[in-house]
Motif scaffolding. Structure first.
Motif, PDB file in Angstrom:
ATOM      1  N   ARG A 180      53.826 127.692  36.856  1.00 24.84           N
ATOM      2  CA  ARG A 180      55.084 127.444  36.149  1.00 24.84           C
ATOM      3  C   ARG A 180      55.033 126.085  35.466  1.00 24.84           C
ATOM      4  NH1 ARG A 180      57.318 129.689  41.235  1.00 24.84           N
ATOM      5  NH2 ARG A 180      57.758 131.860  40.751  1.00 24.84           N
ATOM      6  N   ASN A 181      55.837 125.934  34.428  1.00 22.81           N
ATOM      7  CA  ASN A 181      55.842 124.680  33.669  1.00 22.81           C
ATOM      8  C   ASN A 181      56.372 123.521  34.486  1.00 22.81           C
ATOM      9  OD1 ASN A 181      54.674 125.583  31.340  1.00 22.81           O
ATOM     10  ND2 ASN A 181      56.606 126.167  30.392  1.00 22.81           N
ATOM     11  N   TRP A 182      57.326 123.757  35.374  1.00 15.57           N
ATOM     12  CA  TRP A 182      57.892 122.661  36.152  1.00 15.57           C
ATOM     13  C   TRP A 182      56.843 122.052  37.074  1.00 15.57           C
ATOM     14  CZ3 TRP A 182      57.988 122.541  41.410  1.00 15.57           C
ATOM     15  CH2 TRP A 182      57.811 123.741  42.082  1.00 15.57           C
TER      16      TRP A 182
ATOM     17  N   LYS B 165      53.653 121.678  36.308  1.00 14.50           N
ATOM     18  CA  LYS B 165      52.869 120.771  35.471  1.00 14.50           C
ATOM     19  C   LYS B 165      53.617 119.463  35.248  1.00 14.50           C
ATOM     20  CE  LYS B 165      50.601 124.535  33.050  1.00 14.50           C
ATOM     21  NZ  LYS B 165      50.437 125.240  31.783  1.00 14.50           N
ATOM     22  N   TYR B 166      54.930 119.564  35.015  1.00  9.36           N
ATOM     23  CA  TYR B 166      55.726 118.355  34.813  1.00  9.36           C
ATOM     24  C   TYR B 166      55.804 117.525  36.091  1.00  9.36           C
ATOM     25  CZ  TYR B 166      57.165 120.537  30.446  1.00  9.36           C
ATOM     26  OH  TYR B 166      57.159 121.113  29.221  1.00  9.36           O
ATOM     27  N   ALA B 167      55.911 118.199  37.235  1.00 10.03           N
ATOM     28  CA  ALA B 167      55.950 117.477  38.514  1.00 10.03           C
ATOM     29  C   ALA B 167      54.634 116.730  38.747  1.00 10.03           C
ATOM     30  CB  ALA B 167      56.238 118.434  39.659  1.00 10.03           C
TER      31      ALA B 167
ATOM     32  N   ALA C 103      52.631 115.616  36.362  1.00  7.85           N
ATOM     33  CA  ALA C 103      52.590 114.495  35.421  1.00  7.85           C
ATOM     34  C   ALA C 103      53.478 113.347  35.902  1.00  7.85           C
ATOM     35  CB  ALA C 103      53.017 114.963  34.035  1.00  7.85           C
ATOM     36  N   VAL C 104      54.654 113.665  36.442  1.00  8.65           N
ATOM     37  CA  VAL C 104      55.557 112.628  36.931  1.00  8.65           C
ATOM     38  C   VAL C 104      54.952 111.918  38.139  1.00  8.65           C
ATOM     39  CG1 VAL C 104      57.795 112.250  38.059  1.00  8.65           C
ATOM     40  CG2 VAL C 104      57.653 113.633  35.989  1.00  8.65           C
ATOM     41  N   SER C 105      54.362 112.685  39.071  1.00  9.88           N
ATOM     42  CA  SER C 105      53.766 112.051  40.248  1.00  9.88           C
ATOM     43  C   SER C 105      52.545 111.215  39.870  1.00  9.88           C
ATOM     44  CB  SER C 105      53.417 113.098  41.306  1.00  9.88           C
ATOM     45  OG  SER C 105      52.448 113.992  40.806  1.00  9.88           O
TER      46      SER C 105
END
Length: 164
Positions: free
Chosen positions: A88-90, A92-94, A96-98
């Motif tokens: 899921r896209n979220w 990938k974003y998680a 990147a944020v971490s």
């Protein structure tokens, strides 16, 4: 600019580009090959620091044994993209944020760090003779404890491998 600085910059550039190749590569085999190039660049840094033993052990252990293990595991895995579930896209974003948070923490920790100047007596700090003398005098107990730990891990691997 001295020749040592030029070599350092070239090795650093090779390490950074190949590390980016590890992360950004879609093919896992080319990712492992980029990781091997990164390990060789890091070994070059060890040689520049006069730690020849550490450089040789780094190449033998990481670029030799562990990368062969990675390639062997990848050959045994079924890496068919059609069967793999899509992330899921979220997620990938998680990631990147971490990763960004880790970068901020590292920059904050290294901001106030200082590098002590090397003296003439520390020129032979990474040589095998000095490493062996220190390992078998001051650090003999942790060295023996780690050898017992490795021996028990090998015995455990044989026992697990023998079970049918």
């Amino acid at each position: 600019m001295s020749i040592q600085q030029i070599i350092f910059m070239v090795l650093s550039l090779v390490a950074l580009v190949s590390a980016l190749g590890v992360v950004l590569s879609k093919n896992p085999v080319s990712s492992v090959l980029c990781l091997i190039v990164t390990f060789f660049a890091i070994a070059g840094h060890y040689i520049m620091l006069n730690a020849q033993f550490l450089a040789v052990v780094h190449i033998i252990v990481y670029a030799g044994a562990i990368m062969v293990l990675f390639l062997y595991v990848m050959m045994l895995m079924n890496l068919d993209a059609d069967i793999e579930p899509q992330k899921r896209n979220w997620l990938k974003y998680a990631g990147a944020v971490s990763g960004g948070a880790l970068l901020v923490v590292l920059v904050a920790a290294l901001r106030d760090a200082s590098m002590p100047a090397l003296s003439e007596s520390s020129v032979e700090i990474g040589l095998i003779h000095n490493l062996g003398k220190l390992l078998f005098t001051q650090y003999v107990v942790p060295f023996e404890i780690s050898s017992i730990l490795f021996l028990s891990a090998m015995v455990g691997a044989v026992v697990i491998g023998k079970k049918d």
